[in-house]
Scaffold this active site. Structure first.
Site, short mmCIF file in Angstrom:
data_model
loop_
_atom_site.label_atom_id
_atom_site.label_comp_id
_atom_site.label_asym_id
_atom_site.label_seq_id
_atom_site.Cartn_x
_atom_site.Cartn_y
_atom_site.Cartn_z
N TYR A 65 37.63 38.46 42.10
CA TYR A 65 37.71 39.07 40.78
C TYR A 65 37.22 38.06 39.74
O TYR A 65 36.23 37.37 39.97
CB TYR A 65 39.13 39.59 40.51
CG TYR A 65 39.17 40.63 39.43
CD1 TYR A 65 38.52 41.85 39.60
CD2 TYR A 65 39.80 40.41 38.23
CE1 TYR A 65 38.49 42.81 38.59
CE2 TYR A 65 39.80 41.35 37.21
CZ TYR A 65 39.14 42.56 37.39
OH TYR A 65 39.12 43.51 36.40
N LYS A 104 39.36 45.36 41.20
CA LYS A 104 40.73 45.57 40.73
C LYS A 104 41.58 46.15 41.85
O LYS A 104 42.74 45.76 42.05
CB LYS A 104 40.73 46.51 39.53
CG LYS A 104 41.91 46.34 38.59
CD LYS A 104 41.75 45.10 37.74
CE LYS A 104 42.86 44.96 36.72
NZ LYS A 104 42.64 43.82 35.82
#
Length: 546
Positions: free
Chosen positions: A91, A164
């Site tokens: 991420y 996510k």
């Protein structure tokens, strides 16, 4: 019985060299794999060694992306075994670099693409997945207008939703077979993308106004009808759109915006820890937010709600919040102030005699006039919290809570290495980037990172376990308190926030607190005789199942 192409090409069922000889015979895989039969531990060790041999984080990201598309269990085993190391790769910040190159490096899709040019395809796009109404727990959607710190990236921002979801699974055990990543392609204002022959999205400017709002409404209506138990997570929408969508739909759908609510709640956790040191209540605070966009205003919303829970009226709490943006202090005589700032705009008459620099009331002036107890930075204005600002802050408050949250490093408002000595060790600090401890006058100051991954995965798990119909302010506060409860702030220099090293245990703690609060707030639809066990049972584990 699944045929070999399905078994080996479906990342949820493929286990590669971990298939035993008996399984290979049963599933028609004889001769399709090397002779060795490995354990998951052995596979994970090899994969981690392969990752370690890459020189750049982007190369590691690409390897992990390919691994996820081959073997989901092995992918998550590697991530969870090395969570603190892998989170920045799967991420933020590495994903930002991957997004810039997404169309040119396109490999394989893990998302549903909804085009504003073809609204008639929205329902069919979901139906092609073959999921029933009880099959999905979570959807993460983005229109990629405001990706991390890099702006508008159109369909390239798809991996934000994918990434996510990966954090949700790695950190909180959300079942990867029960989630959907969604990209809303409403065009892009990124001219470089529009002129790039490799760009894979709609080649027109971003659609706005009624057409945009109608498309959002269509998505919400369709997703909630098809998957009535799913949490609808919104990610990286533009500031005005993000707040409007949340405010207009929070009471109608099971909706959550991490940029506003999640970021606000993790800041709340830091503030709760800080207040344990100052031994004050929320009702006694004066909040100054420097950088009043979606994230900053979302933080103000959460702290405003906490002030009300602490006994203030809505108006009294509003009087304790000040916003400063690029135009200076936000006041009600600013003609072009975004609607999401207007709730906290100060009356022009109140500040008419305040000093102005270059025609605006700047940060230093507001600090001197207000004497804030909490100073938050979400401006990306590197160095904005100067020594003069910090010293003015400490002149007004004995132990100010200072949260310079902008990232990456080149955008942070002040580095803790400067903030600690400038405040003479009095500032209570958390930041938005990982930083080393600071040594000052014999005390080692541990600086907590305001990483949303400490909070939103557990919040989502709590919503799923409780079947909460909505995400309430009380649930966000419960999540923040659960995060803050994981650190001991009594020692000098103690961190305000826990590290991410033991994130799955932390997420379970958050989930229990959120589910309890959902019941207290009257929005839970599922009850459990033993909530702690129910949370543990709900957490998917990266192991091969029979």
């Amino acid at each position: 019985m699944p045929q070999k192409p399905q078994i080996l090409t479906n990342p949820l069922t493929n286990r590669g060299t971990a298939f035993t000889h008996e399984q290979r015979a049963q599933l028609g895989l004889v001769g399709r794999l090397p002779a060795a039969v490995e354990t998951l531990d052995q596979q994970a060790a090899r994969a981690y060694k392969q990752i370690s041999e890459y020189e750049t984080d982007l190369e590691k990201y690409i390897y992990l992306d390919q691994l996820q598309n081959r073997n989901e269990v092995l992918y998550y085993r590697v991530i969870t075994d090395h969570l603190a190391e892998m989170l920045p790769i799967v991420y933020d910040p590495t994903i930002g670099e991957a997004i810039k190159k997404w169309s040119g490096d396109y490999r394989q899709s893990r998302a549903v693409y909804l085009s504003i040019d073809r609204p008639e395809d929205v329902r069919a796009s979901f139906e092609t997945l073959g999921f029933g109404p009880e099959d999905i727990d979570l959807l993460v959607v983005s229109d990629a207008q405001e990706i991390l710190g890099i702006g508008d990236w159109g369909v390239n921002g798809t991996d934000i939703s994918v990434g996510k979801l990966a954090v949700y699974t790695a950190a909180a055990g959300i079942d990867p077979a029960r989630v959907i990543a969604v990209n809303l392609d409403v065009g892009t204002d990124n001219e470089a993308l529009l002129n790039d022959p490799a760009y894979l999205g709609n080649r027109h400017a971003r659609v706005s106004g009624k057409a945009y709002d109608d498309f959002i409404d269509l998505y919400l209506k369709t997703a909630s009808e098809l998957y009535p138990n799913a949490l609808l997570h919104f990610e990286d929408f533009g500031p005005g759109n993000a707040r409007r969508i949340l405010v207009n739909n929070a009471d109608k759908y099971r909706i959550f915006n991490d940029d506003m609510q999640g970021t606000g709640a993790i800041v709340m956790a830091a503030v709760i820890s800080g207040l344990k040191v100052t031994k004050q209540s929320f009702a006694e605070q004066r909040l100054l937010v420097y950088g009043a966009g979606t994230a900053g205003t979302g933080m103000a919303d959460q702290i405003h709600a906490a002030m009300m829970r602490s006994g203030l009226s809505a108006e009294e709490a509003k009087q304790r919040v000040w916003l400063v943006d690029i135009n200076g202090l936000v006041s009600d005589d600013m003609q072009d102030a975004p609607d999401y700032q207007q709730a906290y705009a100060r009356p022009a008459a109140e500040v008419k005699d305040w000093p102005r620099r270059n025609g605006k009331i700047d940060l230093l002036t507001v600090v001197q006039q207000v004497k804030p107890t909490i100073l938050i930075g979400t401006s990306t204005d590197h160095g904005a919290f100067t020594q003069e600002v910090v010293e003015a802050l400490c002149a007004g408050v004995e132990r100010p809570i200072v949260l310079p949250l902008s990232n990456p490093t080149e955008r942070i408002e002040v580095m803790p290495a400067d903030l600690v000595p400038w405040s003479k060790g009095r500032a209570l600090i958390a930041v938005g980037i990982p930083v080393a401890p600071v040594e000052y006058q014999g005390v080692r100051y541990h600086i907590g990172q305001g990483n949303n991954a400490l909070l939103y995965p557990g919040l989502g798990l709590g919503v799923i376990v409780s079947g909460a119909k909505h995400v309430t302010d009380g649930m966000l506060l419960a999540a923040a308190e659960a995060v803050a409860g994981q650190v001991d702030v009594s020692a000098p220099g103690a961190s305000l926030l826990p590290p991410v090293d033991n994130l799955r245990a932390s997420s379970a703690t958050v989930a229990v607190a959120v589910a309890k609060q959902a019941k207290a707030d009257g929005v839970a639809t599922i009850e459990h005789p033993n909530l702690i066990q129910a949370v543990q049972d709900a957490m998917w584990q990266p192991v091969y199942r029979d």
